[in-house]
Scaffold this motif. Structure first.
Motif, PDB file in Angstrom:
ATOM      1  N   GLN A 244      -3.846  12.081  13.324  1.00  0.00           N
ATOM      2  CA  GLN A 244      -3.703  11.186  13.887  1.00  0.00           C
ATOM      3  C   GLN A 244      -1.986  11.306  13.813  1.00  0.00           C
ATOM      4  O   GLN A 244      -1.713  10.477  15.057  1.00  0.00           O
ATOM      5  CB  GLN A 244      -3.447   9.682  13.289  1.00  0.00           C
ATOM      6  CG  GLN A 244      -5.155   9.826  12.329  1.00  0.00           C
ATOM      7  CD  GLN A 244      -6.123   9.156  13.230  1.00  0.00           C
ATOM      8  OE1 GLN A 244      -5.375   8.109  14.477  1.00  0.00           O
ATOM      9  NE2 GLN A 244      -6.998   9.937  12.797  1.00  0.00           N
ATOM     10  N   LYS A 245      -1.490  12.376  14.060  1.00  0.00           N
ATOM     11  CA  LYS A 245      -0.513  12.511  14.645  1.00  0.00           C
ATOM     12  C   LYS A 245       0.239  11.342  14.286  1.00  0.00           C
ATOM     13  O   LYS A 245       1.937  11.136  14.597  1.00  0.00           O
ATOM     14  CB  LYS A 245      -0.043  13.066  15.530  1.00  0.00           C
ATOM     15  CG  LYS A 245      -1.304  14.598  15.933  1.00  0.00           C
ATOM     16  CD  LYS A 245      -1.213  14.252  17.772  1.00  0.00           C
ATOM     17  CE  LYS A 245      -2.191  15.740  17.904  1.00  0.00           C
ATOM     18  NZ  LYS A 245      -2.108  15.650  19.519  1.00  0.00           N
ATOM     19  N   VAL A 246       0.634  11.306  13.250  1.00  0.00           N
ATOM     20  CA  VAL A 246       0.935   9.960  11.956  1.00  0.00           C
ATOM     21  C   VAL A 246       1.834  10.076  11.023  1.00  0.00           C
ATOM     22  O   VAL A 246       1.798  11.211  10.225  1.00  0.00           O
ATOM     23  CB  VAL A 246       1.007   8.783  12.198  1.00  0.00           C
ATOM     24  CG1 VAL A 246       0.644   8.346  14.060  1.00  0.00           C
ATOM     25  CG2 VAL A 246      -0.398   8.714  11.833  1.00  0.00           C
ATOM     26  N   ARG A 247       3.071   9.506  10.230  1.00  0.00           N
ATOM     27  CA  ARG A 247       3.437   9.498   9.010  1.00  0.00           C
ATOM     28  C   ARG A 247       3.661   7.839   8.930  1.00  0.00           C
ATOM     29  O   ARG A 247       4.216   7.276   9.690  1.00  0.00           O
ATOM     30  CB  ARG A 247       4.699  10.254   8.419  1.00  0.00           C
ATOM     31  CG  ARG A 247       5.374  11.378   8.998  1.00  0.00           C
ATOM     32  CD  ARG A 247       6.519  12.224   8.708  1.00  0.00           C
ATOM     33  NE  ARG A 247       7.127  11.387   8.262  1.00  0.00           N
ATOM     34  CZ  ARG A 247       7.803  11.560   7.251  1.00  0.00           C
ATOM     35  NH1 ARG A 247       7.458  12.682   6.462  1.00  0.00           N
ATOM     36  NH2 ARG A 247       8.621  10.843   6.621  1.00  0.00           N
ATOM     37  N   VAL A 248       2.742   7.349   7.676  1.00  0.00           N
ATOM     38  CA  VAL A 248       2.888   6.113   7.706  1.00  0.00           C
ATOM     39  C   VAL A 248       3.681   6.188   6.217  1.00  0.00           C
ATOM     40  O   VAL A 248       3.125   7.447   5.055  1.00  0.00           O
ATOM     41  CB  VAL A 248       1.441   5.748   7.119  1.00  0.00           C
ATOM     42  CG1 VAL A 248       0.504   6.026   8.963  1.00  0.00           C
ATOM     43  CG2 VAL A 248       0.095   6.575   6.499  1.00  0.00           C
ATOM     44  N   ALA A 249       3.487   5.111   5.576  1.00  0.00           N
ATOM     45  CA  ALA A 249       3.445   3.939   4.468  1.00  0.00           C
ATOM     46  C   ALA A 249       2.971   2.956   4.203  1.00  0.00           C
ATOM     47  O   ALA A 249       3.145   2.410   5.176  1.00  0.00           O
ATOM     48  CB  ALA A 249       4.941   4.338   3.983  1.00  0.00           C
ATOM     49  N   PHE A 250       2.255   2.293   3.000  1.00  0.00           N
ATOM     50  CA  PHE A 250       2.141   1.731   2.796  1.00  0.00           C
ATOM     51  C   PHE A 250       2.784   0.604   1.700  1.00  0.00           C
ATOM     52  O   PHE A 250       3.192   0.489   0.878  1.00  0.00           O
ATOM     53  CB  PHE A 250       0.868   1.016   1.929  1.00  0.00           C
ATOM     54  CG  PHE A 250      -0.689   1.580   2.909  1.00  0.00           C
ATOM     55  CD1 PHE A 250      -1.123   1.005   4.701  1.00  0.00           C
ATOM     56  CD2 PHE A 250      -0.405   3.355   3.339  1.00  0.00           C
ATOM     57  CE1 PHE A 250      -1.929   1.612   4.781  1.00  0.00           C
ATOM     58  CE2 PHE A 250      -1.555   3.432   3.653  1.00  0.00           C
ATOM     59  CZ  PHE A 250      -1.784   3.136   4.927  1.00  0.00           C
ATOM     60  N   VAL A 251       3.748  -1.319   1.854  1.00  0.00           N
ATOM     61  CA  VAL A 251       4.175  -2.507   1.512  1.00  0.00           C
ATOM     62  C   VAL A 251       3.367  -3.084   1.325  1.00  0.00           C
ATOM     63  O   VAL A 251       2.809  -3.927   1.770  1.00  0.00           O
ATOM     64  CB  VAL A 251       5.214  -1.553   2.152  1.00  0.00           C
ATOM     65  CG1 VAL A 251       6.350  -3.094   1.229  1.00  0.00           C
ATOM     66  CG2 VAL A 251       5.820  -0.883   2.230  1.00  0.00           C
ATOM     67  N   ASP A 252       3.400  -3.697   0.493  1.00  0.00           N
ATOM     68  CA  ASP A 252       2.666  -5.254   0.001  1.00  0.00           C
ATOM     69  C   ASP A 252       3.610  -6.095  -0.455  1.00  0.00           C
ATOM     70  O   ASP A 252       4.989  -6.535  -0.517  1.00  0.00           O
ATOM     71  CB  ASP A 252       1.893  -5.024  -1.656  1.00  0.00           C
ATOM     72  CG  ASP A 252       1.287  -6.620  -1.552  1.00  0.00           C
ATOM     73  OD1 ASP A 252       1.812  -7.464  -2.008  1.00  0.00           O
ATOM     74  OD2 ASP A 252       0.371  -6.818  -1.900  1.00  0.00           O
TER      75      ASP A 252
ATOM     76  N   ILE B   8       9.135   5.059  -1.106  1.00  0.00           N
ATOM     77  CA  ILE B   8       7.999   5.013  -0.562  1.00  0.00           C
ATOM     78  C   ILE B   8       7.643   6.439  -0.700  1.00  0.00           C
ATOM     79  O   ILE B   8       7.940   7.572   0.186  1.00  0.00           O
ATOM     80  CB  ILE B   8       8.440   4.262   1.028  1.00  0.00           C
ATOM     81  CG1 ILE B   8       7.242   3.598   0.637  1.00  0.00           C
ATOM     82  CG2 ILE B   8       8.797   5.470   1.768  1.00  0.00           C
ATOM     83  CD1 ILE B   8       6.996   2.551   1.947  1.00  0.00           C
ATOM     84  N   GLU B   9       6.329   5.789  -0.846  1.00  0.00           N
ATOM     85  CA  GLU B   9       5.737   7.523  -0.800  1.00  0.00           C
ATOM     86  C   GLU B   9       4.875   7.493   0.652  1.00  0.00           C
ATOM     87  O   GLU B   9       3.938   6.099   1.795  1.00  0.00           O
ATOM     88  CB  GLU B   9       4.113   7.699  -1.351  1.00  0.00           C
ATOM     89  CG  GLU B   9       3.527   8.981  -1.305  1.00  0.00           C
ATOM     90  CD  GLU B   9       1.926   8.615  -2.000  1.00  0.00           C
ATOM     91  OE1 GLU B   9       0.770   9.557  -2.298  1.00  0.00           O
ATOM     92  OE2 GLU B   9       1.630   7.658  -2.770  1.00  0.00           O
ATOM     93  N   VAL B  10       5.327   8.593   1.516  1.00  0.00           N
ATOM     94  CA  VAL B  10       4.979   8.728   2.803  1.00  0.00           C
ATOM     95  C   VAL B  10       3.771  10.075   2.955  1.00  0.00           C
ATOM     96  O   VAL B  10       4.188  10.675   2.583  1.00  0.00           O
ATOM     97  CB  VAL B  10       6.314   9.158   3.881  1.00  0.00           C
ATOM     98  CG1 VAL B  10       5.829   9.413   5.027  1.00  0.00           C
ATOM     99  CG2 VAL B  10       7.050   7.625   3.646  1.00  0.00           C
TER     100      VAL B  10
ATOM    101  N   ALA C 159      10.821   0.875   4.956  1.00  0.00           N
ATOM    102  CA  ALA C 159      10.803   0.381   3.942  1.00  0.00           C
ATOM    103  C   ALA C 159      12.666   0.244   3.302  1.00  0.00           C
ATOM    104  O   ALA C 159      12.132  -1.358   2.865  1.00  0.00           O
ATOM    105  CB  ALA C 159       9.866   1.756   3.501  1.00  0.00           C
ATOM    106  N   THR C 160      13.318   0.533   3.543  1.00  0.00           N
ATOM    107  CA  THR C 160      14.965   0.123   3.078  1.00  0.00           C
ATOM    108  C   THR C 160      15.049  -1.157   3.532  1.00  0.00           C
ATOM    109  O   THR C 160      15.585  -1.686   2.862  1.00  0.00           O
ATOM    110  CB  THR C 160      15.366   1.413   3.507  1.00  0.00           C
ATOM    111  OG1 THR C 160      14.603   2.293   3.059  1.00  0.00           O
ATOM    112  CG2 THR C 160      17.009   1.373   2.719  1.00  0.00           C
TER     113      THR C 160
END
Length: 151
Positions: free
Chosen positions: A56-64, A48-50, A40-41
């Motif tokens: 799912q055993k993941v960490r996710v974030a969304f960026v447009d 960013i909201e993580v 994200a940086t």
């Protein structure tokens, strides 16, 4: 069938196809990263909201990114399913479609030869709406997410 060369300055015609039935539309493109925050940086998003998804055993974030939603996916456990992608250097993981009916989408995908590799399950990043996973040796990995939460 011979190759077609578009006229000078022209574009190749876009054909229409459906994998997941009527109403399916692209939701996001998933990219595997070592660190969601670092990715994200690098995109110019310092905060960013993580979301941690233990199923799912993941960490996710969304960026447009200029009209395309990118999901950054970071492994959250040693046995996370995305660890292999990182080891192999594969960044582009999947294309996700939102669908009005996940069961109808599964039937459509299977009729087109896609293999369902995970049954519908709630996903933390989508407010517990169900997601499902499909694979094609020719096309790769796909995720589908329900448009609305089922009660």
């Amino acid at each position: 069938m011979p190759d077609v060369v578009p006229a000078k300055g022209g574009e190749v015609q876009h054909e229409q196809a459906t994998l997941f039935g009527d109403g399916a539309k692209v939701h996001h493109v998933g990219m595997v990263v070592k660190s969601v925050q670092a990715a994200a940086t690098a995109m110019g998003v310092p905060h960013i909201e993580v979301v941690h998804d233990p199923i799912q055993k993941v960490r996710v974030a969304f960026v447009d990114v200029q009209g395309v939603c990118i999901e950054f996916i970071e492994p959250a456990a040693p046995d996370s399913p995305v660890n292999n992608s990182l080891v192999k250097g594969i960044k582009l993981a999947h294309i996700c479609y939102s669908v009005p009916d996940i069961d109808a989408a599964a039937a459509s995908a299977k009729a087109k030869g896609l293999m369902q590799i995970a049954k519908p399950a709630p996903a933390t990043a989508f407010g517990d709406r169900r997601i499902a996973w499909f694979f094609s040796a020719n096309l790769g990995l796909f995720e589908v997410v329900e448009d609305t939460l089922r009660h």
